[in-house]
Structure formats: structure tokens, C-alpha cells
Design an enzyme around this catalytic site. Structure first.
Site, short mmCIF file in Angstrom:
data_model
loop_
_atom_site.label_atom_id
_atom_site.label_comp_id
_atom_site.label_asym_id
_atom_site.label_seq_id
_atom_site.Cartn_x
_atom_site.Cartn_y
_atom_site.Cartn_z
N SER A 1 0.99 -1.06 0.29
CA SER A 1 -0.68 0.36 0.06
C SER A 1 0.42 1.24 0.10
CB SER A 1 -0.83 0.09 1.27
OG SER A 1 -0.17 -0.01 2.30
N HIS B 1 0.68 4.43 6.63
CA HIS B 1 0.30 4.96 5.64
C HIS B 1 0.21 6.58 5.81
CE1 HIS B 1 -3.55 2.44 4.33
NE2 HIS B 1 -1.77 1.85 3.58
N ASP C 1 -7.91 6.55 4.12
CA ASP C 1 -7.57 5.13 5.56
C ASP C 1 -9.05 5.04 6.48
OD1 ASP C 1 -5.48 4.67 4.06
OD2 ASP C 1 -4.84 5.00 6.48
#
Length: 176
Positions: free
Chosen positions: A53, A92, A119
């Protein structure tokens, strides 16, 4: 049967010494981990990237070094956070920051570089922002692909058991 013959050959004292050596190695590793945790102000000062990701910034298997300082988090920083419902921390990038004017409390919106959406779907139900206290740490450095062994051991439990068994046998029967 081989263990008994080894005990007779080398003596019980030798086996106890090897056992104590093994325990001291484990204790030392634990103390180093806890020391790093205190120094970095992070419950987990080192994490392994488990998914793609964050590509192309970080790839699956990269080891990330974290620090959780007290300064405000800024847009663009890569953070590791953990939500109550998910057992695995998420790596992230911070896309938006909202700071309450009265309290100075920060709320963050994150997104994986390789993901199309933010998210909010990963947060707890009804949660729109990550709170600062859910942050485990900020990425300060990394080693590419050094964590692939960890991923392989999690994906193939028999590899983990084989490695642990081999280490135990080696520690019991080594002459050092």
C-alpha cells in the site's frame, strides 16, 4: 534417548549452563527492545511493511525505524498507527491534519501512497480521523527488504517451527 546420552557425556552442569546462556540471550534481546522503546517513545520502534500500500516509497518486506516525538505531525509524514479493531499496525502517509484550537489536540487523515482512497474505511466504525495517541511512531529510516524473513515465517508457520526447533537443538548441543 540422545538427550540422555548427551547429558551423561557432558554432564548436567553443562546442560544447565547452555540453558542459562539461551535464557540470557533472550533476556538481552528483550532488554534491548525495551530500551529502544523508551528511547524512541514508541511501543514498537521497528516494524516490517506487510503490504504494497505504500509503494513506491516503501515495499513489502522493508524494515522501518520509528520515533514518536512530541512535536506536531505534519502533512506528508509517514506514520504507523494502530486502530482497536485491527491487530496489525498500518503504515500510511498523513494527508490532512486538523488541530483543535482550544486543546491543540491533533486529528489526522491518512492514506497509502498506492491506494486510491483514504483510510476512513480502515478506521474504527464511525471514526473519521486518527487521533495523535493512536500513532505508534513516525518513520525515520528504513532498510529495504530486510524483513522478508519475518513475512515468510508468518505466511509459512512450518518454516517458523522448523527454525525455532533448529535453534533449540543447536543451543542444547553446542559446545560453546
Amino acid at each position: 534417548m540422545e538427550l540422555l546420552s548427551h547429558a551423561k557425556k557432558h554432564g548436567v552442569r553443562s546442560l544447565l549452563l547452555q540453558g542459562l546462556t539461551f535464557i540470557s540471550v533472550l533476556t538481552s534481546a528483550f532488554m534491548i527492545w525495551k530500551g529502544l522503546s523508551l528511547f524512541t517513545n514508541s511501543e514498537s520502534p521497528v516494524v516490517v511493511v506487510l503490504s504494497g500500500s505504500m509503494e513506491p516509497a516503501y515495499y513489502r518486506g522493508d524494515i522501518l525505524f520509528l520515533h514518536n516525538g512530541y512535536s506536531p505531525i505534519e502533512v506528508g509524514e509517514v506514520v504507523v498507527y494502530k486502530v482497536d479493531e485491527k491487530p496489525i499496525p498500518i503504515v500510511h502517509r498523513v494527508m490532512k491534519v486538523h488541530t483543535e484550537s482550544e486543546t491543540g489536540k491533533q486529528f489526522l487523515l491518512t492514506k497509502g501512497d498506492n491506494n486510491s482512497a483514504d483510510d476512513r474505511g480502515l478506521y474504527n466504525p464511525g471514526q473519521l480521523w486518527i487521533q495523535r495517541d493512536e500513532i505508534i511512531g513516525r518513520v525515520k529510516g528504513f532498510v529495504p527488504y530486510a524483513g522478508m524473513g519475518t513475512i515468510w515465517m508468518n505466511e509459512y508457520p512450518q518454516l517458523k517451527m522448523g527454525l525455532l526447533g533448529a535453534l533449540c537443538v543447536l543451543s542444547l548441543f553446542s559446545n560453546d
